[in-house]
Design a protein around this motif. Structure first.
Motif, PDB file in Angstrom:
ATOM      1  N   LEU A  91       0.734  -1.220   0.005  1.00 19.56           N
ATOM      2  CA  LEU A  91       0.030  -0.116  -0.131  1.00 19.56           C
ATOM      3  C   LEU A  91       0.985   1.153  -0.123  1.00 19.56           C
ATOM      4  O   LEU A  91       0.286   2.352  -0.438  1.00 19.56           O
ATOM      5  N   ASP A  92       2.098   1.302   0.435  1.00 18.21           N
ATOM      6  CA  ASP A  92       2.982   2.313   0.388  1.00 18.21           C
ATOM      7  C   ASP A  92       4.016   2.055  -0.653  1.00 18.21           C
ATOM      8  O   ASP A  92       4.652   0.993  -0.741  1.00 18.21           O
ATOM      9  N   GLN A  93       4.011   3.164  -1.600  1.00 11.53           N
ATOM     10  CA  GLN A  93       4.521   3.165  -2.946  1.00 11.53           C
ATOM     11  C   GLN A  93       6.294   3.206  -2.795  1.00 11.53           C
ATOM     12  O   GLN A  93       7.076   2.828  -3.336  1.00 11.53           O
ATOM     13  N   THR A  94       6.623   3.495  -1.442  1.00 15.54           N
ATOM     14  CA  THR A  94       8.170   3.749  -1.134  1.00 15.54           C
ATOM     15  C   THR A  94       9.024   2.478  -0.422  1.00 15.54           C
ATOM     16  O   THR A  94       9.976   2.543  -0.415  1.00 15.54           O
ATOM     17  N   THR A  95       7.862   1.334  -0.080  1.00 10.72           N
ATOM     18  CA  THR A  95       8.660   0.303   0.681  1.00 10.72           C
ATOM     19  C   THR A  95       7.668  -0.866   0.660  1.00 10.72           C
ATOM     20  O   THR A  95       6.455  -0.730   0.368  1.00 10.72           O
ATOM     21  N   GLY A  96       8.214  -2.011   1.166  1.00 11.94           N
ATOM     22  CA  GLY A  96       7.522  -3.161   1.053  1.00 11.94           C
ATOM     23  C   GLY A  96       7.277  -3.763  -0.385  1.00 11.94           C
ATOM     24  O   GLY A  96       7.588  -3.280  -1.556  1.00 11.94           O
ATOM     25  N   GLY A  97       6.429  -4.956  -0.418  1.00  8.30           N
ATOM     26  CA  GLY A  97       6.201  -5.649  -1.466  1.00  8.30           C
ATOM     27  C   GLY A  97       7.157  -6.080  -2.408  1.00  8.30           C
ATOM     28  O   GLY A  97       8.183  -6.561  -1.638  1.00  8.30           O
ATOM     29  N   THR A  98       7.151  -6.408  -3.590  1.00 11.69           N
ATOM     30  CA  THR A  98       8.104  -6.864  -4.598  1.00 11.69           C
ATOM     31  C   THR A  98       8.311  -5.964  -5.414  1.00 11.69           C
ATOM     32  O   THR A  98       7.410  -5.167  -6.215  1.00 11.69           O
ATOM     33  N   VAL A  99       9.631  -5.656  -5.623  1.00 17.46           N
ATOM     34  CA  VAL A  99      10.006  -4.852  -7.083  1.00 17.46           C
ATOM     35  C   VAL A  99      10.345  -5.720  -8.113  1.00 17.46           C
ATOM     36  O   VAL A  99      11.232  -6.671  -7.960  1.00 17.46           O
TER      37      VAL A  99
END
Length: 238
Positions: A91-99
């Motif tokens: 949900l935060d475009q600056t951190t977390g998830g997968t790039v």
């Protein structure tokens, strides 16, 4: 009731695409719970594991969704800048998830849709795509994106750090930025703006549209995903 094409009185020419030019750095909004409103109005999303933020040459430009392990669905006008990368599932475009990085692009010849193949397989929950006839006039649907939070002078400078969601009300069929089949909607508790391009319209849990244009005040047009299901399936397999 299936969507019927709107009368010519709808001035699509007055709408403009929702992408932002990757020429200026963007300013993140405060954390959820502050009085800065996302999209223009609306609220912060709390559950969207399929959401993907699109970057072009390292700069935030559009929104998107992951629909299969290696395929991202977004707007065609979002991919022309090249150097595509995505942050997926946060949900935060600056951190977390997968790039992941885009390695190839397939664009529909006559609508504002593109499929981007990414350089790795991403697990998790993918956006479920709707079928023809699954959206009706006067239905309240949800739209998602990281776009501008107000009608600021440069939309690149008022992008949301956190994923946003707003209710809009379907008004009928119309045309997208490339004259493709689209779903038009009027403002509910919010309306889409620059940077929301490529983001999903969701009806009853299924993605039925991809953000194409908006007047930033009352009307938005989403390319009708349900009208292009066979094209999507021929490329992405879903």
């Amino acid at each position: 009731m299936r969507i019927a094409r709107l009368a010519p009185a709808l001035a699509i020419a007055a709408l403009s695409v929702l992408g932002i030019a990757p020429t200026a750095s963007a300013q993140a909004t405060p954390v959820p719970g502050t009085d800065v409103q996302p999209i223009i109005g609306g609220g912060y999303a709390t559950n969207a594991p399929w959401a993907a933020r699109l970057f072009s040459n390292g700069r935030q430009t559009c929104s998107a969704s992951i629909i299969a392990p290696t395929w991202i669905l977004t707007a065609k006008h979002c991919v022309s800048g090249g150097g595509l990368s995505f942050r997926i599932g946060s949900l935060d475009q600056t951190t977390g998830g997968t790039v992941a990085n885009g390695i190839s692009v397939q664009s529909h010849p006559s609508s504002d849709l593109s499929l981007v193949r990414i350089d790795r397989s991403v697990g998790g929950t993918y956006a479920r795509l709707g079928q023809p006839g699954s959206v009706s006039v006067n239905q309240t649907v949800q739209v998602y994106g990281w776009g501008a939070t107000s009608q600021c002078g440069s939309e690149a400078n008022c992008q949301s750090r956190y994923l946003k969601v707003a209710d809009v009300i379907v008004t009928g069929g119309c045309r997208d930025a490339y004259n493709g089949s689209a779903i038009c909607a009027r403002r509910g508790n919010g309306i889409t703006a620059g940077g929301d391009s490529g983001g999903p319209m969701v009806a009853n849990g299924a993605q039925v549209g991809v953000a194409s244009t908006s007047d930033r005040q009352t009307t938005t047009a989403y390319t009708n995903v349900t009208a292009y299901r066979s094209w999507i399936q021929s490329i992405a397999g879903v």
